[in-house]
Design a protein around this motif. Structure first.
Motif, PDB file in Angstrom:
ATOM      1  N   MET A   1     -42.904  52.580   8.399  1.00 51.32           N
ATOM      2  CA  MET A   1     -42.509  53.805   9.087  1.00 51.32           C
ATOM      3  C   MET A   1     -41.163  54.324   8.572  1.00 51.32           C
ATOM      4  O   MET A   1     -40.315  54.794   9.318  1.00 51.32           O
ATOM      5  CB  MET A   1     -42.422  53.570  10.595  1.00 51.32           C
ATOM      6  CG  MET A   1     -43.752  53.226  11.248  1.00 51.32           C
ATOM      7  SD  MET A   1     -43.639  53.010  13.031  1.00 51.32           S
ATOM      8  CE  MET A   1     -43.293  54.673  13.550  1.00 51.32           C
ATOM      9  N   ASP A   2     -40.977  54.253   7.232  1.00 52.68           N
ATOM     10  CA  ASP A   2     -39.734  54.746   6.662  1.00 52.68           C
ATOM     11  C   ASP A   2     -39.545  56.237   6.922  1.00 52.68           C
ATOM     12  O   ASP A   2     -38.411  56.725   7.013  1.00 52.68           O
ATOM     13  CB  ASP A   2     -39.714  54.475   5.158  1.00 52.68           C
ATOM     14  CG  ASP A   2     -39.571  52.986   4.847  1.00 52.68           C
ATOM     15  OD1 ASP A   2     -39.143  52.241   5.745  1.00 52.68           O
ATOM     16  OD2 ASP A   2     -39.905  52.590   3.716  1.00 52.68           O
ATOM     17  N   TRP A   3     -40.662  56.951   7.007  1.00 51.58           N
ATOM     18  CA  TRP A   3     -40.578  58.394   7.272  1.00 51.58           C
ATOM     19  C   TRP A   3     -39.855  58.694   8.586  1.00 51.58           C
ATOM     20  O   TRP A   3     -39.185  59.707   8.728  1.00 51.58           O
ATOM     21  CB  TRP A   3     -41.988  58.997   7.288  1.00 51.58           C
ATOM     22  CG  TRP A   3     -42.924  58.308   8.259  1.00 51.58           C
ATOM     23  CD1 TRP A   3     -43.741  57.269   8.001  1.00 51.58           C
ATOM     24  CD2 TRP A   3     -43.102  58.625   9.651  1.00 51.58           C
ATOM     25  NE1 TRP A   3     -44.432  56.888   9.128  1.00 51.58           N
ATOM     26  CE2 TRP A   3     -44.060  57.715  10.160  1.00 51.58           C
ATOM     27  CE3 TRP A   3     -42.564  59.577  10.502  1.00 51.58           C
ATOM     28  CZ2 TRP A   3     -44.478  57.735  11.484  1.00 51.58           C
ATOM     29  CZ3 TRP A   3     -42.970  59.610  11.828  1.00 51.58           C
ATOM     30  CH2 TRP A   3     -43.921  58.690  12.306  1.00 51.58           C
ATOM     31  N   TYR A   4     -40.012  57.785   9.569  1.00 54.50           N
ATOM     32  CA  TYR A   4     -39.388  58.018  10.865  1.00 54.50           C
ATOM     33  C   TYR A   4     -37.872  57.933  10.769  1.00 54.50           C
ATOM     34  O   TYR A   4     -37.165  58.560  11.564  1.00 54.50           O
ATOM     35  CB  TYR A   4     -39.910  57.016  11.893  1.00 54.50           C
ATOM     36  CG  TYR A   4     -39.432  57.319  13.301  1.00 54.50           C
ATOM     37  CD1 TYR A   4     -39.991  58.379  14.013  1.00 54.50           C
ATOM     38  CD2 TYR A   4     -38.415  56.578  13.898  1.00 54.50           C
ATOM     39  CE1 TYR A   4     -39.543  58.685  15.291  1.00 54.50           C
ATOM     40  CE2 TYR A   4     -37.969  56.878  15.174  1.00 54.50           C
ATOM     41  CZ  TYR A   4     -38.527  57.933  15.868  1.00 54.50           C
ATOM     42  OH  TYR A   4     -38.092  58.236  17.123  1.00 54.50           O
ATOM     43  N   TYR A   5     -37.389  57.179   9.832  1.00 57.88           N
ATOM     44  CA  TYR A   5     -35.945  57.044   9.643  1.00 57.88           C
ATOM     45  C   TYR A   5     -35.315  58.419   9.411  1.00 57.88           C
ATOM     46  O   TYR A   5     -34.301  58.760  10.019  1.00 57.88           O
ATOM     47  CB  TYR A   5     -35.673  56.117   8.457  1.00 57.88           C
ATOM     48  CG  TYR A   5     -34.209  55.953   8.119  1.00 57.88           C
ATOM     49  CD1 TYR A   5     -33.416  55.045   8.813  1.00 57.88           C
ATOM     50  CD2 TYR A   5     -33.641  56.694   7.092  1.00 57.88           C
ATOM     51  CE1 TYR A   5     -32.076  54.894   8.486  1.00 57.88           C
ATOM     52  CE2 TYR A   5     -32.302  56.552   6.766  1.00 57.88           C
ATOM     53  CZ  TYR A   5     -31.516  55.647   7.467  1.00 57.88           C
ATOM     54  OH  TYR A   5     -30.193  55.495   7.152  1.00 57.88           O
ATOM     55  N   TYR A   6     -35.931  59.208   8.539  1.00 58.75           N
ATOM     56  CA  TYR A   6     -35.383  60.529   8.218  1.00 58.75           C
ATOM     57  C   TYR A   6     -35.585  61.515   9.368  1.00 58.75           C
ATOM     58  O   TYR A   6     -34.717  62.336   9.670  1.00 58.75           O
ATOM     59  CB  TYR A   6     -36.039  61.051   6.937  1.00 58.75           C
ATOM     60  CG  TYR A   6     -35.795  60.162   5.744  1.00 58.75           C
ATOM     61  CD1 TYR A   6     -34.549  60.164   5.101  1.00 58.75           C
ATOM     62  CD2 TYR A   6     -36.792  59.310   5.273  1.00 58.75           C
ATOM     63  CE1 TYR A   6     -34.326  59.331   4.012  1.00 58.75           C
ATOM     64  CE2 TYR A   6     -36.562  58.484   4.177  1.00 58.75           C
ATOM     65  CZ  TYR A   6     -35.321  58.496   3.564  1.00 58.75           C
ATOM     66  OH  TYR A   6     -35.084  57.687   2.496  1.00 58.75           O
ATOM     67  N   ILE A   7     -36.743  61.430  10.032  1.00 54.68           N
ATOM     68  CA  ILE A   7     -36.999  62.309  11.187  1.00 54.68           C
ATOM     69  C   ILE A   7     -36.002  62.018  12.302  1.00 54.68           C
ATOM     70  O   ILE A   7     -35.461  62.927  12.940  1.00 54.68           O
ATOM     71  CB  ILE A   7     -38.446  62.124  11.685  1.00 54.68           C
ATOM     72  CG1 ILE A   7     -39.437  62.624  10.639  1.00 54.68           C
ATOM     73  CG2 ILE A   7     -38.658  62.871  13.004  1.00 54.68           C
ATOM     74  CD1 ILE A   7     -40.887  62.399  11.001  1.00 54.68           C
ATOM     75  N   ALA A   8     -35.742  60.733  12.540  1.00 51.43           N
ATOM     76  CA  ALA A   8     -34.821  60.347  13.607  1.00 51.43           C
ATOM     77  C   ALA A   8     -33.410  60.848  13.325  1.00 51.43           C
ATOM     78  O   ALA A   8     -32.733  61.379  14.217  1.00 51.43           O
ATOM     79  CB  ALA A   8     -34.825  58.829  13.772  1.00 51.43           C
ATOM     80  N   LEU A   9     -32.972  60.693  12.089  1.00 48.54           N
ATOM     81  CA  LEU A   9     -31.634  61.174  11.733  1.00 48.54           C
ATOM     82  C   LEU A   9     -31.528  62.689  11.890  1.00 48.54           C
ATOM     83  O   LEU A   9     -30.532  63.202  12.422  1.00 48.54           O
ATOM     84  CB  LEU A   9     -31.296  60.769  10.295  1.00 48.54           C
ATOM     85  CG  LEU A   9     -30.887  59.319  10.058  1.00 48.54           C
ATOM     86  CD1 LEU A   9     -30.596  59.084   8.579  1.00 48.54           C
ATOM     87  CD2 LEU A   9     -29.650  58.964  10.901  1.00 48.54           C
ATOM     88  N   ALA A  10     -32.565  63.397  11.437  1.00 55.58           N
ATOM     89  CA  ALA A  10     -32.564  64.860  11.562  1.00 55.58           C
ATOM     90  C   ALA A  10     -32.548  65.283  13.029  1.00 55.58           C
ATOM     91  O   ALA A  10     -31.842  66.231  13.411  1.00 55.58           O
ATOM     92  CB  ALA A  10     -33.779  65.442  10.849  1.00 55.58           C
ATOM     93  N   ALA A  11     -33.317  64.571  13.867  1.00 55.66           N
ATOM     94  CA  ALA A  11     -33.371  64.901  15.294  1.00 55.66           C
ATOM     95  C   ALA A  11     -32.021  64.670  15.960  1.00 55.66           C
ATOM     96  O   ALA A  11     -31.554  65.487  16.763  1.00 55.66           O
ATOM     97  CB  ALA A  11     -34.451  64.076  15.984  1.00 55.66           C
ATOM     98  N   ILE A  12     -31.379  63.558  15.648  1.00 53.52           N
ATOM     99  CA  ILE A  12     -30.071  63.244  16.241  1.00 53.52           C
ATOM    100  C   ILE A  12     -29.028  64.266  15.819  1.00 53.52           C
ATOM    101  O   ILE A  12     -28.253  64.789  16.650  1.00 53.52           O
ATOM    102  CB  ILE A  12     -29.636  61.819  15.840  1.00 53.52           C
ATOM    103  CG1 ILE A  12     -30.531  60.792  16.536  1.00 53.52           C
ATOM    104  CG2 ILE A  12     -28.169  61.582  16.199  1.00 53.52           C
ATOM    105  CD1 ILE A  12     -30.312  59.363  16.063  1.00 53.52           C
ATOM    106  N   ILE A  13     -29.015  64.600  14.531  1.00 54.29           N
ATOM    107  CA  ILE A  13     -28.034  65.579  14.033  1.00 54.29           C
ATOM    108  C   ILE A  13     -28.264  66.952  14.665  1.00 54.29           C
ATOM    109  O   ILE A  13     -27.322  67.633  15.074  1.00 54.29           O
ATOM    110  CB  ILE A  13     -28.113  65.673  12.493  1.00 54.29           C
ATOM    111  CG1 ILE A  13     -27.615  64.371  11.862  1.00 54.29           C
ATOM    112  CG2 ILE A  13     -27.292  66.850  11.976  1.00 54.29           C
ATOM    113  CD1 ILE A  13     -27.828  64.285  10.370  1.00 54.29           C
ATOM    114  N   SER A  14     -29.526  67.356  14.784  1.00 57.81           N
ATOM    115  CA  SER A  14     -29.825  68.665  15.377  1.00 57.81           C
ATOM    116  C   SER A  14     -29.390  68.728  16.835  1.00 57.81           C
ATOM    117  O   SER A  14     -28.886  69.758  17.306  1.00 57.81           O
ATOM    118  CB  SER A  14     -31.317  68.975  15.252  1.00 57.81           C
ATOM    119  OG  SER A  14     -32.090  68.102  16.062  1.00 57.81           O
ATOM    120  N   GLN A  15     -29.575  67.621  17.573  1.00 60.48           N
ATOM    121  CA  GLN A  15     -29.156  67.601  18.967  1.00 60.48           C
ATOM    122  C   GLN A  15     -27.637  67.702  19.098  1.00 60.48           C
ATOM    123  O   GLN A  15     -27.120  68.401  19.970  1.00 60.48           O
ATOM    124  CB  GLN A  15     -29.644  66.323  19.646  1.00 60.48           C
ATOM    125  CG  GLN A  15     -31.059  66.392  20.150  1.00 60.48           C
ATOM    126  CD  GLN A  15     -31.263  67.470  21.195  1.00 60.48           C
ATOM    127  OE1 GLN A  15     -30.759  67.379  22.309  1.00 60.48           O
ATOM    128  NE2 GLN A  15     -31.988  68.518  20.839  1.00 60.48           N
TER     129      GLN A  15
END
Length: 404
Positions: A1-15
């Motif tokens: 689930m390496d893809w989730y690593y980038y999604i999670a970072l993007a979500a945190i930064i956007s928030q």
């Protein structure tokens, strides 16, 4: 689930970025609302369309007579003389006109609208009576109560050419603390929080001003006869012309309401349908934002639980996403209620329960708002103030007549 690593970072930064923008809006509001706006006094007509007797109608209308503004015209307009508001307006005019600074008080009867909403028909009826010596058109709804300096603040941003229009917004203050009324207040507060020193502001027809020359240059006198929404069509025209809708924090106004779940659903769905048809990009933004907020908490929390059960090495990252979303939304709820407490300090006591409900139930109101937005994806017929309309496009509606 390496893809989730980038999604999670993007979500945190956007928030975090969204939280930063929310704080900027808060800081803008509390900085601007106390400033005096006394030197700019363009010749202004204040137009108040009325239909029926809203809650606190007497108090609301009285506040329009009490503006500390020299040389303004105060015009009320109804669709028919049989409207209950007409006789009440006549009585209030006889009682208050002499003591008001308004140099002209009129009560007009516009007749029934045929190609646009009754509200816009009423506004255009008054617009056609505006003389050449009037510089600014201001509009207000009859269900708001304004402070004596409201008109001064509302017209002040129009001194700058970049500001195509100026607008306040409403803040629902529940008259009863039933769940539906608290939900209405909380969801409306979430929208109010989006306004600030930004190009993304939308005008609100209940507290709105525009210069007469800009109104004509944008062709709103030609567009309005074919539309349902006065504020959305005005906002789109202003932005298309490269100008700004200026938000005026001091014109955040209290609207005292009580509602039921059925009334809340009908009101919210109507507003979102109007937005979907008149400003589809704005509706899509609302839908995406709602999905993002809800999924950021609940879907991310589910994935974090799964990662914990599976012993995933990146469990802290999985857990960080719902924690950041929850914390960010909680802080935003606290900021908007703190802002309202400052801007509407005279209503602070009446807003206590709604304030607590918003802060404690912020996660619930996001879910409810998403459900209401999704419900507006279907259908094109609405009922507004007892009249049914079918929306075919931004400038094409069918007035079907009184509600059956």
């Amino acid at each position: 689930m390496d893809w989730y690593y980038y999604i999670a970072l993007a979500a945190i930064i956007s928030q975090l970025l969204f939280l930063f923008q929310t704080f900027n809006n808060y800081r803008y509001a509390v900085k601007k609302y106390r400033k005096e706006r006394s030197w700019y006094r363009p010749r202004t007509v204040l137009i108040v369309p009325c239909k029926g007797l809203d809650s606190a109608f007497h108090k609301n209308v009285t506040s329009f007579f009490g503006q500390d503004y020299e040389n303004y015209l105060l015009w009320f307009v109804v669709g028919e003389e049989s409207d209950p508001a007409y006789n009440e307006l006549c009585r209030l005019k006889d009682k208050l006109a002499q003591s008001s600074k308004a140099r002209d008080v009129q009560i007009f009867v516009a007749g029934r609208g045929q190609t646009c909403s009754q509200k816009i028909h009423n506004l255009l009826y008054c617009y056609q009576k505006v003389d050449d010596d009037i510089d600014v058109l201001t509009f207000a709804d009859s269900d708001i109560c304004v402070q004596s300096n409201w008109l001064s603040h509302l017209v002040y941003p129009l001194r700058k050419a970049k500001n195509g229009a100026a607008s306040g917004y409403r803040w629902f203050v529940p008259k009863q603390h039933n769940p539906a009324s608290l939900a209405l207040s909380a969801m409306n507060a979430k929208v109010a929080q989006l306004l600030g020193n930004t190009r993304f502001n939308q005008a609100w027809g209940g507290s709105m001003a525009i210069r007469v020359d800009v109104f004509r240059r944008l062709g709103l006198d030609k567009t309005w006869p074919k539309t349902l929404s006065d504020d959305l069509s005005l906002s789109m025209a202003v932005k298309k012309a490269g100008m700004i809708v200026a938000f005026v924090p001091a014109c955040l106004v209290a609207s005292h309401e009580v509602t039921t779940w059925r009334q809340l659903f009908e009101f919210a769905r109507r507003q979102f349908i109007i937005t979907r048809v008149s400003a589809p990009k704005t509706w899509l933004f609302g839908l995406f934002s709602g999905l993002y907020s809800v999924m950021g908490i609940w879907v991310a929390a589910g994935l974090a639980i799964y990662a914990g059960a599976a012993g995933h090495k990146d469990l802290p990252l999985f857990a960080a996403v719902p924690v950041v979303f929850l914390t960010s939304q909680l802080i935003r709820a606290m900021l908007r209620q703190r802002m309202a407490g400052k801007l509407l300090s005279h209503e602070r006591q009446a807003m206590k329960v709604a304030c607590a409900a918003d802060i404690l139930g912020f996660w619930l109101w996001s879910l409810l708002m998403l459900v209401l937005i999704i419900s507006s994806a279907f259908g094109s017929t609405i009922c507004w103030r007892g009249i049914r309309y079918r929306l075919l496009g931004p400038t094409e509606i069918i007035v079907e007549g009184p509600r059956a």
